[in-house]
Motif scaffolding. Structure first.
Motif, PDB file in Angstrom:
ATOM      1  N   GLY A  85       0.817  -1.200   0.000  1.00  0.00           N
ATOM      2  CA  GLY A  85       0.000   0.000   0.000  1.00  0.00           C
ATOM      3  C   GLY A  85       0.855   1.257   0.000  1.00  0.00           C
ATOM      4  O   GLY A  85       1.987   1.268  -0.493  1.00  0.00           O
ATOM      5  N   ALA A  86       0.331   2.315   0.590  1.00  0.00           N
ATOM      6  CA  ALA A  86       1.070   3.571   0.649  1.00  0.00           C
ATOM      7  C   ALA A  86       2.228   3.498   1.643  1.00  0.00           C
ATOM      8  O   ALA A  86       3.122   4.341   1.620  1.00  0.00           O
ATOM      9  N   MET A  87       2.213   2.474   2.525  1.00  0.00           N
ATOM     10  CA  MET A  87       3.260   2.310   3.529  1.00  0.00           C
ATOM     11  C   MET A  87       3.741   0.864   3.545  1.00  0.00           C
ATOM     12  O   MET A  87       2.938  -0.055   3.356  1.00  0.00           O
ATOM     13  N   VAL A  88       5.030   0.672   3.748  1.00  0.00           N
ATOM     14  CA  VAL A  88       5.600  -0.674   3.841  1.00  0.00           C
ATOM     15  C   VAL A  88       6.491  -0.752   5.078  1.00  0.00           C
ATOM     16  O   VAL A  88       7.071   0.257   5.501  1.00  0.00           O
ATOM     17  N   PRO A  89       6.620  -1.922   5.676  1.00  0.00           N
ATOM     18  CA  PRO A  89       7.524  -2.064   6.825  1.00  0.00           C
ATOM     19  C   PRO A  89       8.988  -2.045   6.380  1.00  0.00           C
ATOM     20  O   PRO A  89       9.343  -2.623   5.344  1.00  0.00           O
ATOM     21  N   ARG A  90       9.825  -1.371   7.140  1.00  0.00           N
ATOM     22  CA  ARG A  90      11.247  -1.332   6.806  1.00  0.00           C
ATOM     23  C   ARG A  90      11.832  -2.741   6.790  1.00  0.00           C
ATOM     24  O   ARG A  90      11.463  -3.593   7.588  1.00  0.00           O
ATOM     25  N   TRP A  91      12.752  -2.951   5.868  1.00  0.00           N
ATOM     26  CA  TRP A  91      13.529  -4.184   5.742  1.00  0.00           C
ATOM     27  C   TRP A  91      12.691  -5.392   5.322  1.00  0.00           C
ATOM     28  O   TRP A  91      13.047  -6.084   4.379  1.00  0.00           O
ATOM     29  N   THR A  92      11.581  -5.643   6.028  1.00  0.00           N
ATOM     30  CA  THR A  92      10.873  -6.914   5.817  1.00  0.00           C
ATOM     31  C   THR A  92       9.886  -6.881   4.652  1.00  0.00           C
ATOM     32  O   THR A  92       9.340  -7.916   4.303  1.00  0.00           O
ATOM     33  N   TYR A  93       9.660  -5.693   4.049  1.00  0.00           N
ATOM     34  CA  TYR A  93       8.642  -5.628   2.995  1.00  0.00           C
ATOM     35  C   TYR A  93       8.952  -6.579   1.843  1.00  0.00           C
ATOM     36  O   TYR A  93       8.047  -7.082   1.176  1.00  0.00           O
ATOM     37  N   ARG A  94      10.236  -6.848   1.605  1.00  0.00           N
ATOM     38  CA  ARG A  94      10.628  -7.716   0.490  1.00  0.00           C
ATOM     39  C   ARG A  94      10.104  -9.139   0.638  1.00  0.00           C
ATOM     40  O   ARG A  94       9.977  -9.870  -0.341  1.00  0.00           O
ATOM     41  N   PHE A  95       9.817  -9.516   1.876  1.00  0.00           N
ATOM     42  CA  PHE A  95       9.406 -10.898   2.130  1.00  0.00           C
ATOM     43  C   PHE A  95       7.898 -11.040   2.317  1.00  0.00           C
ATOM     44  O   PHE A  95       7.394 -12.146   2.498  1.00  0.00           O
ATOM     45  N   ASN A  96       7.179  -9.913   2.289  1.00  0.00           N
ATOM     46  CA  ASN A  96       5.745  -9.951   2.557  1.00  0.00           C
ATOM     47  C   ASN A  96       4.977 -10.548   1.386  1.00  0.00           C
ATOM     48  O   ASN A  96       5.116 -10.117   0.235  1.00  0.00           O
ATOM     49  N   LEU A  97       4.151 -11.538   1.686  1.00  0.00           N
ATOM     50  CA  LEU A  97       3.264 -12.137   0.700  1.00  0.00           C
ATOM     51  C   LEU A  97       1.895 -12.298   1.341  1.00  0.00           C
ATOM     52  O   LEU A  97       1.783 -12.510   2.544  1.00  0.00           O
ATOM     53  N   ILE A  98       0.859 -12.186   0.532  1.00  0.00           N
ATOM     54  CA  ILE A  98      -0.485 -12.477   1.020  1.00  0.00           C
ATOM     55  C   ILE A  98      -1.047 -13.642   0.221  1.00  0.00           C
ATOM     56  O   ILE A  98      -0.765 -13.778  -0.969  1.00  0.00           O
ATOM     57  N   PRO A  99      -1.821 -14.522   0.855  1.00  0.00           N
ATOM     58  CA  PRO A  99      -2.414 -15.639   0.105  1.00  0.00           C
ATOM     59  C   PRO A  99      -3.538 -15.145  -0.788  1.00  0.00           C
ATOM     60  O   PRO A  99      -4.317 -14.278  -0.414  1.00  0.00           O
TER      61      PRO A  99
END
Length: 413
Positions: A374-388
């Motif tokens: 979205g308009a905001m992402v978590p630092r560092w970990t955004y690269r690993f974020n997936l949603i089913p």
């Protein structure tokens, strides 16, 4: 993913010859059959900061308007400031960059969105009113324009009432959904007090009344909680319901056909996180196959978003908008599977899977990871974020962009 699924995706793909406008539309012509009978096309995006998403949506809007008779662009943007953009695209009132800035969303203050607004103006120039394409903001937040319209009306008709009625509502100019949770909903009651006064002034108060109704919805969002034992009582559920109602209001004109610009999480026919009914689910429930949800995904590259620090001390809305980099999607994700079948940018019509082999049907009904920012992402970990995601339940089609680059912000005025 079986070879059978890979083969079906490769054969079904509609390669995109170009993502930008001003080129022949031969590659888009199959969409005329795909979208036959469709009145609302949801144009999604996996990020709010990808240049190529914005360019493709601009190109698709031009195609929908010029070749399929679509008459409106409904955008995940301020319903309060939307009329100023509409006045520009239909009548040339104001300045394109200024009315775009007035929407109050940094995500749309880009060269790409500005180019689309300017194209809408060029298209409308010299056309009769009933042939012009409209712009409608559908998100009831960022309400400074509504406050200004009502303030002006009250100062003309009852200056002694203006301060008392509007003072508690000034916060709605900038307050964001869920920022002031209040079980007593006092701000909503304050907003509702304006309505009976305006109703007593008949047709002269029409414009002010429409803006007052926006303030009521905005107050509702500001005072709702982000979490609730009943997900449908959360601010997220209310926001998507209001946006669906705004699209529905456009469709009260039986000749209207709407291109809907919003995030994938809104245009999906399913639920946010499996719990909150999305804008697209409301539209699918109301209009059936007349709603077509097109999700936009990407392979690798960069995109713009705010970065959040983890923890309760985070103030994400005050953080800077930065360019975020991400590599190719991991094996097993939807993006990786699309890239395996067709590494270039392309479209896939999922409705055509009705006659597909069983392996394809099973893959579409299964749950696979996909990227969503979205308009905001978590630092560092955004690269690993997936949603089913279950494609059969969520989308009617997909657009895959091989490489994403960061959207280009307009200079701060």
């Amino acid at each position: 993913m079986s070879d059978e699924v890979t083969s079906w995706l490769a054969q079904t793909a509609l390669p995109l010859n170009c993502l930008t406008t001003g080129v022949p539309t031969a590659d888009l012509q199959p969409l005329k059959k795909v979208l036959d009978g469709v009145r609302i096309v949801g144009l999604g995006e996996a990020t709010h900061g990808t240049r190529e998403f914005f360019q493709l949506k601009h190109r698709l809007l031009e195609f929908l308007v010029t070749e399929l008779g679509f008459s409106a662009l409904a955008m995940e943007a301020s319903a309060s400031a939307g009329p100023a953009v509409d006045a520009y695209v239909r009548h040339g009132v104001g300045d394109a960059a200024q009315v775009l800035d007035g929407l109050g969303f940094w995500t749309w203050r880009t060269h790409e969105v500005l180019a689309m607004i300017e194209w809408m103006r060029d298209y409308n120039r010299g056309r009769q009113e009933d042939q012009k394409v409209r712009f409608i903001g559908i998100d009831p937040q960022r309400c400074s324009s509504s406050l200004a319209v009502i303030d002006s009306f009250l100062h003309r008709t009852a200056p002694d009432r203006a301060t008392g009625l509007l003072s508690p509502l000034r916060v709605l100019a900038t307050a964001y959904p869920g920022s002031r949770p209040d079980p007593q909903r006092r701000l909503v009651l304050d907003a509702e007090e304006v309505l009976p006064y305006l109703l007593g002034h008949g047709p002269d108060a029409g414009d002010a009344l429409r803006h007052a109704q926006i303030l009521v919805r905005a107050a509702d969002l500001v005072t709702r909680a982000r979490q609730h034992t009943d997900p449908e009582q959360t601010v997220f559920a209310a926001r998507d319901r209001y946006m669906a109602d705004a699209v529905g209001a456009i469709l009260e004109d039986p000749s209207a056909k709407v291109a809907l610009w919003a995030h994938n999480g809104h245009i999906t026919k399913s639920r946010h996180g499996g719990a909150v009914p999305a804008l697209g689910q409301h539209l699918h429930s109301r209009y059936g196959d007349a709603y077509y949800a097109l999700g936009l995904l990407f392979g690798s590259g960069t995109f713009r978003a705010r970065r959040m620090w983890p923890g309760p001390w985070s103030r994400p809305r005050s953080s800077a908008v930065v360019t975020n980099r991400i590599g190719s999607a991991r094996p097993g994700t939807i993006e990786a599977q699309l890239a395996t079948a067709n590494p270039g940018s392309h479209l896939v019509d999922l409705r055509s899977a009705v006659d597909a082999p069983r392996a394809v049907q099973a893959w579409l009904k299964g749950r696979h990871g996909t990227r969503s920012f979205g308009a905001m992402v978590p630092r560092w970990t955004y690269r690993f974020n997936l949603i089913p995601s279950s494609l059969a339940d969520e989308y009617d089609g997909l657009a895959y962009i091989a490489v994403s680059s960061a959207s280009r912000p307009l200079p701060i005025s």
